[in-house]
Design a protein around this motif. Structure first.
Motif, short mmCIF file in Angstrom:
data_model
loop_
_atom_site.label_atom_id
_atom_site.label_comp_id
_atom_site.label_asym_id
_atom_site.label_seq_id
_atom_site.Cartn_x
_atom_site.Cartn_y
_atom_site.Cartn_z
N THR A 102 0.85 -1.20 0.00
CA THR A 102 0.00 0.00 0.00
C THR A 102 0.88 1.24 0.00
O THR A 102 2.07 1.16 0.31
N TYR A 105 -2.75 4.43 1.62
CA TYR A 105 -3.47 3.93 2.78
C TYR A 105 -2.64 4.10 4.05
O TYR A 105 -1.44 3.88 4.05
N PRO A 157 -9.69 5.51 4.08
CA PRO A 157 -8.98 5.10 2.86
C PRO A 157 -9.28 6.07 1.71
O PRO A 157 -10.38 6.60 1.62
N CYS A 183 -7.83 -1.48 -0.47
CA CYS A 183 -7.99 -0.61 0.69
C CYS A 183 -9.37 0.01 0.76
O CYS A 183 -9.79 0.48 1.81
#
Ligand code: SF4
Ligand code: SF4
Ligand code: FES
Ligand SMILES: [Fe+2]
Lengths: 234, 478
Positions: free
Chosen positions: A36, A39, A45, A66
């Protein structure tokens, strides 16, 4: 019963999750790692960087884990040659869009983008790089905003809005022209709303917002939003 | 007029080209040393925060990054109005000695020894460090040891071998020296001392063989410029600028390094990207001066360490009034500076203060201007920055050590060319000598985009109308 718990398969492994969980959360809770970038636990998110994409069986589109909630009998693949190819491309594009010369960057050695690039073996970009230069905002007593390194992940905006609660930072324009702004696009030193809390500098994954005169390794605190939200009464 | 171009010069750092102009009788008229590579560092820095400068400018060069780092960080200390802790200064000096040792060792053993030991007329394909290892393994070993000794000092202090841009920072240095690392460096010093002493002995014995080179390799009077300590001793980190004339007289002393523009002029020529600094009071080009090891030994009273001082007394016998003029003797001066640096490293490490943990002072931008000056291995290095009130760079000027010698290069090359160049043909021996005199200065031209020994050498011969009539290319010297 089936209202409260869903069953799904991630990478061939059968797991259970709450229907409100995202795919990412379900994966993390079961020890499955998905890369990620935008995030950050404790913040809403954003689904902007698309590094966390996964394949969902029966769905031709790749989904951002996410932001996508789980559902019953979902079958998910988090790692495949196709996904790796896309992730690499995303990293390349991020590196090419602004001036990311790690060797002279303040964040060298404590940068999440750099870490991802080295993890995925991205050591050059296949697209031509954009060398447009943006003026830095060094007017704040303690912080610097260097647009030349910003990857527009909006972590700073979210932490300022959701955790500090002042919404000093925001974004102007669209697409590649997007820029982080302070209040109504003013110099940071002129901001009335900014409380100088430093949360933005604590969560910026790159060297775009940082504390003057301190090595980034000392000021980065990725866990801050999680730490604070967990202590707040819900 | 015929024109001979040697391009690029091999075994020096960066890109360079030598052009030799012949007159109608095929006699050498003039020689020019050209730098055709423009890197635009000064422009690149504008708009960046001042504290990024050490890390950016230390990339000007892969061979002497620590010297750039020091000049840059000293300019930053001034912008931040900070007086750094004493041990921070000690550690910066220590790292700089590591830099000088490794850089001088590279110059002497790896780059120049093939010329000196194998001979200028030795086959160019084999005149390199590998052949040296084959023929003179002991000497090559010493070179490798000394270079590593210097590199390890840098590495042990900062944790990185080449770019230490994060360790040296405005206000001091990032981390103190640990006792274990101190002991590790100290353990190697006796061996380093022995190796440099043996090398000096051998070099002195061999000098007789190089009488021609001593006489004709850039042997001419100039001014000499560099930093000296308060007591007039050898100084590489701080101190004041002294300028000594061709006969050894001190023409200017105690000059404030930050006011360099009051006594150093910077001329430009359309045919080179390198500036031509000169001693302002004497005008251009009469104010030609040299910097670097030869110049430093010409301007000081003494080195300030016992072994180096003993060597210095002997070395000075080669000059008039203690002034050594021959560019060839830069090699000798470099060896004495290695000896001095190793002595200093030992002395500094034996003082327990080196382990003090207070190595950082905090501060922000508060002044609008800063000038940092240091003695790089190759000579006086100047970084000058101006910032806006938030600390953003608005103007910079760098005078690189190598640039200071620019006028002297042309004089030296002309002198060598006059003696060895025969305009009718391209003869390897003379080309090697033209290159060798440049290497004696140990120039460092742009940065380490190319390492020694892997550059193709091309030689072009032009007739009086500027038409190329001959060409000689040696692909990839090994
Ligand atoms: S310092 Fe705090 S209040 Fe100011 S912009 Fe950053 S997060 Fe918002
Ligand atoms: S400044 Fe940092 S945290 Fe904010 S959008 Fe840019 S990269 Fe993300
Ligand atoms: S981490 Fe999911 S889109 Fe950025
Ligand atoms: Fe250099």
């Amino acid at each position: 019963m089936s209202e409260r718990i869903v069953k799904l398969i991630i990478d061939g492994k059968e797991i259970f999750a709450k229907p409100t969980d995202t795919i990412l959360k379900a994966a993390i809770d079961n020890g499955i790692q998905i890369p990620t970038l935008c995030y950050l636990e404790g913040l809403t998110p954003h689904g902007g960087c698309r590094l966390c994409v996964v394949e969902v069986k029966g769905n031709p589109k790749l989904m951002t884990s996410c932001t996508t909630p789980v559902s019953n009998n979902m079958e998910i693949i988090t790692n495949s040659p196709k996904l790796i190819k896309y992730r690499k491309q995303i990293i390349e594009l991020l590196l090419a869009e602004r001036i990311h010369t790690c060797s002279v960057c303040i964040a060298n050695g404590s940068c999440e983008l750099q870490e991802l690039a080295s993890k995925f073996g991205v050591d050059h970009t296949n697209v031509s790089r954009n060398w447009e230069r943006f003026e830095l905002d060094m007017s704040h007593e303690r912080f610097v905003l260097d647009h030349n390194r910003c990857i527009l992940c909006t972590r700073c905006i979210r932490v300022c809005d959701e955790i500090e609660g002042v919404h000093t930072l925001d974004i102007k324009r669209r697409g590649k022209d997007s820029m982080i702004i302070v209040d109504l696009d003013e110099p940071w030193s002129a901001s009335y709303s900014c409380t100088s809390c430093g949360k933005c500098s604590a969560v910026c994954p790159v060297g775009a917002i940082y504390v003057k005169g301190k090595p980034l390794s000392e000021t980065k605190r990725k866990e801050l939003p999680k730490f604070i939200t967990e202590r707040r009464r819900r | 007029m015929k024109e001979i171009v040697i391009n690029p010069v091999t075994r020096i750092e960066g890109h360079a080209k030598v052009t030799i102009f012949l007159d109608e009788n095929d006699e050498v008229k003039e020689a020019r040393f050209q730098v055709t590579d423009f890197r635009g560092f000064e422009k690149f820095c504008e708009g960046r925060p001042f504290y990024e400068m050490p890390s950016i400018t230390s990339r000007v060069c892969g061979i002497c990054p620590v010297s750039h780092l020091l000049a840059s960080v000293k300019a930053c200390d001034q912008i931040a109005s900070v007086i750094i802790p004493e041990t921070a200064e000690r550690l910066r000096r220590l790292m700089h000695f590591g830099q000088i040792i490794q850089s001088h060792a590279l110059s002497f053993f790896h780059l120049s020894s093939p010329d000196l030991l194998l001979g200028m007329d030795y086959s160019p394909m084999k005149r390199n460090i590998f052949e040296l290892i084959e023929k003179y393994p002991e000497i090559a070993k010493r070179g490798i040891f000394l270079r590593r000794f210097g590199q390890q000092i840098i590495e042990r202090l900062s944790g990185k071998r080449i770019h230490s841009g994060e360790w040296i920072m405005p206000g001091g240095v990032k981390t103190p020296l640990s006792k274990e690392k101190r002991d590790m460096i100290l353990r190697d010093t006796p061996e380093a001392l022995k190796m440099i002493q043996v090398t000096l002995e051998e070099f002195k014995k061999s000098i007789e063989r190089f009488r021609d080179e001593v006489e004709s390799f850039g042997n001419f009077p100039t001014y000499y410029l560099g930093l000296v300590s308060e007591k007039g001793l050898l100084e590489h980190y701080d101190g004041k600028i002294r300028i000594v004339g061709p006969d050894g007289e001190i023409v200017a002393d105690n000059l404030e390094p930050t006011k360099y523009f009051e006594y150093i002029g910077e001329a430009v020529e359309p045919w080179s990207y390198m500036k031509f600094p000169y001693y302002k009071q004497k005008g251009y080009p009469a104010g030609v001066y040299r910097v670097g090891p030869l110049a430093r030994l010409n301007i000081v009273q003494k080195c300030g360490t016992p072994m180096a001082d003993k060597e210095l007394r002997e070395y000075r016998k080669l000059g008039k009034n203690g002034i050594v003029e021959s560019t060839f003797l830069y090699h000798y001066a470099r060896l004495i500076e290695i000896l001095y640096s190793v002595e200093k490293v030992k002395e500094m490490l034996e003082d327990p203060k080196i382990l003090d943990e207070n190595v950082q002072a905090k501060s922000y931008a508060s002044r609008e201007e800063g000038v940092g000056v240091a003695e790089a291995p190759r000579g006086t290095l100047i970084h000058h920055y101006k910032v806006d009130r938030n600390g953003k760079i608005i103007w910079t000027n760098l005078i690189i050590a190598t640039e200071n010698n620019n006028l002297a290069y042309n004089m030296a090359i002309t002198q060598v060319a006059k003696k060895y160049v025969n305009g009718k043909r391209l003869d390897e021996g003379m080309l090697n000598r033209v290159e060798a005199v440049i290497r004696a200065f140990d120039p460092c031209l742009s940065c380490a985009t190319h390492t020694w020994g892997r550059m193709p050498l091309s030689i072009h011969l032009y007739d009086s109308r500027g038409k190329e009539v001959d060409r000689l290319i040696q692909e990839n010297l090994p």
